[in-house]
Design a protein around this motif. Sequence first.
Motif, PDB file in Angstrom:
ATOM      1  N   SER A   1       0.789  -1.833   0.227  1.00 32.34           N
ATOM      2  CA  SER A   1       0.130  -0.066   0.265  1.00 32.34           C
ATOM      3  C   SER A   1       0.734   1.049  -0.024  1.00 32.34           C
ATOM      4  O   SER A   1       1.808   1.510   0.464  1.00 32.34           O
ATOM      5  N   PHE A   2       0.343   2.179  -0.615  1.00 34.95           N
ATOM      6  CA  PHE A   2       1.362   3.822  -0.662  1.00 34.95           C
ATOM      7  C   PHE A   2       0.201   4.417   0.274  1.00 34.95           C
ATOM      8  O   PHE A   2      -1.297   4.749  -0.356  1.00 34.95           O
ATOM      9  N   ILE A   3       0.727   4.935   0.987  1.00 29.49           N
ATOM     10  CA  ILE A   3      -0.707   5.267   2.005  1.00 29.49           C
ATOM     11  C   ILE A   3       0.402   7.163   2.370  1.00 29.49           C
ATOM     12  O   ILE A   3       1.419   6.978   2.894  1.00 29.49           O
ATOM     13  N   GLY A   4      -0.735   7.937   2.387  1.00 25.75           N
ATOM     14  CA  GLY A   4      -0.316   9.407   2.851  1.00 25.75           C
ATOM     15  C   GLY A   4      -1.148  10.379   2.059  1.00 25.75           C
ATOM     16  O   GLY A   4      -2.254  10.212   2.064  1.00 25.75           O
ATOM     17  N   ALA A   5      -0.387  11.873   2.503  1.00 27.28           N
ATOM     18  CA  ALA A   5      -0.284  12.854   1.512  1.00 27.28           C
ATOM     19  C   ALA A   5      -0.891  12.176  -0.075  1.00 27.28           C
ATOM     20  O   ALA A   5       0.163  11.468  -0.228  1.00 27.28           O
ATOM     21  N   PRO A   6      -1.222  13.253  -0.965  1.00 32.01           N
ATOM     22  CA  PRO A   6      -1.305  12.983  -1.860  1.00 32.01           C
ATOM     23  C   PRO A   6       0.349  13.079  -2.252  1.00 32.01           C
ATOM     24  O   PRO A   6       0.841  11.947  -3.086  1.00 32.01           O
ATOM     25  N   ALA A   7       1.304  14.203  -2.045  1.00 32.03           N
ATOM     26  CA  ALA A   7       2.306  14.610  -2.001  1.00 32.03           C
ATOM     27  C   ALA A   7       3.529  13.418  -2.345  1.00 32.03           C
ATOM     28  O   ALA A   7       4.151  13.044  -2.322  1.00 32.03           O
ATOM     29  N   THR A   8       3.056  12.655  -0.562  1.00 31.65           N
ATOM     30  CA  THR A   8       3.622  11.466  -0.135  1.00 31.65           C
ATOM     31  C   THR A   8       3.766  10.414  -0.734  1.00 31.65           C
ATOM     32  O   THR A   8       4.816   9.728  -0.915  1.00 31.65           O
ATOM     33  N   VAL A   9       1.764   9.827  -1.420  1.00 35.12           N
ATOM     34  CA  VAL A   9       2.437   8.908  -2.326  1.00 35.12           C
ATOM     35  C   VAL A   9       3.033   9.282  -3.733  1.00 35.12           C
ATOM     36  O   VAL A   9       3.235   7.923  -4.427  1.00 35.12           O
ATOM     37  N   ALA A  10       2.695  10.488  -4.288  1.00 37.78           N
ATOM     38  CA  ALA A  10       3.160  10.564  -5.413  1.00 37.78           C
ATOM     39  C   ALA A  10       5.313   9.759  -5.293  1.00 37.78           C
ATOM     40  O   ALA A  10       5.862   9.599  -5.842  1.00 37.78           O
ATOM     41  N   ALA A  11       5.897  10.863  -4.160  1.00 41.26           N
ATOM     42  CA  ALA A  11       6.977  10.704  -4.173  1.00 41.26           C
ATOM     43  C   ALA A  11       7.353   9.007  -3.371  1.00 41.26           C
ATOM     44  O   ALA A  11       8.459   9.053  -4.134  1.00 41.26           O
ATOM     45  N   GLU A  12       6.474   8.574  -3.011  1.00 40.02           N
ATOM     46  CA  GLU A  12       6.992   7.013  -3.139  1.00 40.02           C
ATOM     47  C   GLU A  12       6.471   6.277  -4.239  1.00 40.02           C
ATOM     48  O   GLU A  12       7.657   5.604  -4.554  1.00 40.02           O
ATOM     49  N   ILE A  13       5.604   6.198  -4.886  1.00 42.46           N
ATOM     50  CA  ILE A  13       5.480   5.423  -5.859  1.00 42.46           C
ATOM     51  C   ILE A  13       6.964   5.943  -7.540  1.00 42.46           C
ATOM     52  O   ILE A  13       7.421   5.045  -7.856  1.00 42.46           O
ATOM     53  N   ASP A  14       7.254   7.741  -6.985  1.00 42.69           N
ATOM     54  CA  ASP A  14       8.023   7.838  -7.753  1.00 42.69           C
ATOM     55  C   ASP A  14       9.604   7.170  -7.023  1.00 42.69           C
ATOM     56  O   ASP A  14      10.794   6.520  -7.933  1.00 42.69           O
ATOM     57  N   ARG A  15       9.902   6.878  -6.327  1.00 45.03           N
ATOM     58  CA  ARG A  15      11.454   6.299  -5.279  1.00 45.03           C
ATOM     59  C   ARG A  15      11.034   5.083  -5.893  1.00 45.03           C
ATOM     60  O   ARG A  15      12.246   4.574  -6.146  1.00 45.03           O
ATOM     61  N   PHE A  16      10.252   4.030  -5.614  1.00 50.13           N
ATOM     62  CA  PHE A  16       9.821   2.956  -5.738  1.00 50.13           C
ATOM     63  C   PHE A  16      10.577   2.614  -8.088  1.00 50.13           C
ATOM     64  O   PHE A  16      11.296   1.552  -7.987  1.00 50.13           O
ATOM     65  N   VAL A  17      10.067   3.439  -8.365  1.00 47.62           N
ATOM     66  CA  VAL A  17      10.307   3.722  -9.840  1.00 47.62           C
ATOM     67  C   VAL A  17      11.555   3.829 -10.518  1.00 47.62           C
ATOM     68  O   VAL A  17      12.848   3.174 -10.998  1.00 47.62           O
ATOM     69  N   GLN A  18      12.239   4.911  -9.768  1.00 50.57           N
ATOM     70  CA  GLN A  18      13.679   5.444 -10.004  1.00 50.57           C
ATOM     71  C   GLN A  18      14.755   4.592  -9.361  1.00 50.57           C
ATOM     72  O   GLN A  18      15.915   4.341  -9.889  1.00 50.57           O
ATOM     73  N   SER A  19      14.343   3.243  -8.342  1.00 55.62           N
ATOM     74  CA  SER A  19      15.190   2.446  -7.897  1.00 55.62           C
ATOM     75  C   SER A  19      15.315   1.290  -8.554  1.00 55.62           C
ATOM     76  O   SER A  19      15.409   0.914  -7.359  1.00 55.62           O
ATOM     77  N   ASP A  20      14.504   1.284  -9.394  1.00 51.42           N
ATOM     78  CA  ASP A  20      14.342  -0.294  -9.899  1.00 51.42           C
ATOM     79  C   ASP A  20      13.548  -1.200  -8.812  1.00 51.42           C
ATOM     80  O   ASP A  20      13.676  -2.514  -8.853  1.00 51.42           O
ATOM     81  N   ALA A  21      12.467  -1.033  -8.153  1.00 57.76           N
ATOM     82  CA  ALA A  21      11.963  -2.144  -7.662  1.00 57.76           C
ATOM     83  C   ALA A  21      10.276  -2.195  -8.635  1.00 57.76           C
ATOM     84  O   ALA A  21       9.377  -3.142  -8.273  1.00 57.76           O
ATOM     85  N   ALA A  22      10.396  -1.134 -10.093  1.00 59.21           N
ATOM     86  CA  ALA A  22       9.236  -1.537 -10.489  1.00 59.21           C
ATOM     87  C   ALA A  22       9.273  -0.469 -11.257  1.00 59.21           C
ATOM     88  O   ALA A  22      10.410   0.611 -11.446  1.00 59.21           O
TER      89      ALA A  22
END
Length: 428
Positions: A355-376
């Motif tokens: 799950s991605f849980i948080g304010a919109p800015a938090t969720v956007a940052a986490e989604i981006d972190r996973f993708v830029q870190s080659d976790a997805a």
Amino acid sequence: MTDRPLKQIHLAAHFPGVNNTTVWSDPAAGSHIEFSSFRHLAQTAERGKFDFFFLAEGLRLRETKGLIHDLDVVGRPESITVLNALAAVTERLGLAATVNATFNEPYELARRFASLDHLSGGRAAWNVVTSSDAFTGENFRRGGYLDRADRYTRAAESVQLAREFWDAGEEPVRHSGPQFEVEGRLSLPRPPQGHPVVIQAGDSDEGREFAAATADVVFSRHSTLADGQAFHADVKRRLAAYGRKPDELKIMPGVTFVLGDTDAEADERAREIRRAQVSPQTAIAFLEQVWGVDLSDHDPDGPLPAVDPDPDSGLVQGRVRHADPVAVAERWRAVAAEKKLTSRELVIELTGRQSFIGAPATVAAEIDRFVQSDAADGFILVPHLTPGGLDEFVDRVVPLLQERGVFRTDYTGPTLRDHLGLPVPGLR
């Protein structure tokens, strides 16, 4: 940090169902059968410029003690039928259907997906799944004949033969393999995409190898950054053996999300949603899936059952049966003891998707972190409400991803292969 360009994020929408994701008690929860529900969620995904809309499918409703669990999904239209209708009310969104390779013939699959690809202008995708259980097979003439060891053999040959039909044009297909002896012609021209996109969801070693050899997208379940990176690296590493490049396969875990005006508000909302998803009755159903014994009298707000699991039980049908229920029960007991959890709390802890849980800015940052870190390479979003569960994400998170420069502001091509950055396969 590296100097490589920012990876572009791929997003898809999963119509919730055949699981305990939906919060049925919410007044906003709607039908899983009426076409208006499918249309709303698909059009929301297209408004958000998502790659594709994804439908799961169950060939038989799951049962416990011979009864359908009334808090699970009861009833589901056939996937390609729904997507053919959605092709008329969407313009760019990819349309992905889950269809079982065990209980369908390759010619039939090739023709149905070619039809969807033509009707949608090149937006079809096939999520290839398998089944080896006799419970599902009872709905079919062949029954549960297929040995578990043969399921990927049949699936791989089904995809291979479907692609032979898509490539053949007016030429006859002559195929001889361990599962199929076929000679014939497809009744349609080659699909607009050449081959409709192939999605695969297996996580075993043979499933990963099947994905590397065959799939365009992998629907994975890895929930932490480290696990995602390990899976991503392992599957991408396997591609070279099949003459494929890393960007020819997209890895997209299925995830849930909960938004709030603040991170604290989202955390509280997420706790409420998980308790609504795992009711006392649902918690007991999950325990019976592991223990294989009738736990009707068990207190879900008490400790785990003291009895040992029955490895040979037929109490639960249609759900995944753990290979070693005794070992699973011991592991669950250890987690419950360590964290001081009741039975229901443990099920809540162990059955949630990433799950991605948080304010919109938090969720956007986490989604981006996973993708830029080659976790997805992106994510398949599973909202907890139908049909409006994706609205808030599209309205509040997608614009932030676009501002970061990691998600499209408009479609750049008409086909699903365009959205995913996948080449059109040449004729074999």
